[in-house]
Design an enzyme around this catalytic site. Structure first.
Site, PDB file in Angstrom:
ATOM      1  N   ASP A   1       0.813  -1.200   0.000  1.00  0.00           N
ATOM      2  CA  ASP A   1       0.000   0.000   0.000  1.00  0.00           C
ATOM      3  C   ASP A   1       0.856   1.263   0.000  1.00  0.00           C
ATOM      4  O   ASP A   1       0.524   2.235  -0.657  1.00  0.00           O
ATOM      5  CB  ASP A   1      -0.986  -0.012   1.158  1.00  0.00           C
ATOM      6  CG  ASP A   1      -0.326  -0.229   2.514  1.00  0.00           C
ATOM      7  OD1 ASP A   1       0.837  -0.646   2.561  1.00  0.00           O
ATOM      8  OD2 ASP A   1      -0.995   0.020   3.519  1.00  0.00           O
ATOM      9  N   LYS A  45       3.670  -1.840  13.681  1.00  0.00           N
ATOM     10  CA  LYS A  45       4.980  -2.121  13.089  1.00  0.00           C
ATOM     11  C   LYS A  45       6.130  -1.603  13.953  1.00  0.00           C
ATOM     12  O   LYS A  45       7.232  -2.099  13.875  1.00  0.00           O
ATOM     13  CB  LYS A  45       5.089  -1.485  11.695  1.00  0.00           C
ATOM     14  CG  LYS A  45       3.984  -1.861  10.728  1.00  0.00           C
ATOM     15  CD  LYS A  45       4.024  -3.317  10.342  1.00  0.00           C
ATOM     16  CE  LYS A  45       3.124  -3.630   9.198  1.00  0.00           C
ATOM     17  NZ  LYS A  45       1.771  -3.942   9.489  1.00  0.00           N
TER      18      LYS A  45
END
Length: 137
Positions: A1, A45
């Site tokens: 993305d 993340k």
């Protein structure tokens, strides 16, 4: 993305490839519908990224190598992607890849000991020796 966010062209879909990085415009039929869904499962993340970030990339490389090895391809250790596997085995269709995967991979997850046994190595990271991504590039 993130890649398509940087490489997108207005009004066009794109096929993204990462080795080397390139985006190829793709023409889609006018009646194509995209469905965007959110599973509501977080994937932070910044917190322990080594535990999950890009896990699918590594799993895909393991799968391509293991299918190549079990299919008897002598150069299996050099295979990095399913596309490379398809080219190395001279396969013409996605259906042939699906058949190979169904034939040579177990359903469900592999344990580390199962992977070590399947590849005949104690240290699975050695399967990525020479991979520039392993070296942090």
């Amino acid at each position: 993305d993130q890649t398509i966010s940087c490489l997108a062209q207005a009004g066009k879909a794109a096929e993204i490839q990462f080795s080397p990085l390139r985006a190829t415009p793709v023409t889609l039929p006018g009646d194509v519908v995209f469905v965007v869904a959110h599973c509501l499962v977080g994937a932070p993340k910044a917190f322990r990224p080594y535990e999950g970030y890009n896990c699918r990339v590594v799993e895909g490389k393991f799968a391509a190598k293991l299918v190549a090895k079990k299919a008897g391809f002598e150069g299996w250790a050099g295979i990095q992607t399913v596309q490379e596997l398809q080219q190395a085995l001279n396969l013409d269709s996605a259906a042939e890849i699906v058949d190979l995967v169904a034939t040579h991979l177990n359903e469900g997850a592999y344990t580390v000991p199962q992977m070590q046994e399947a590849f005949g190595v104690e240290d699975l990271s050695t399967l990525f020796d020479g991979d520039r991504r392993k070296e942090g590039a």
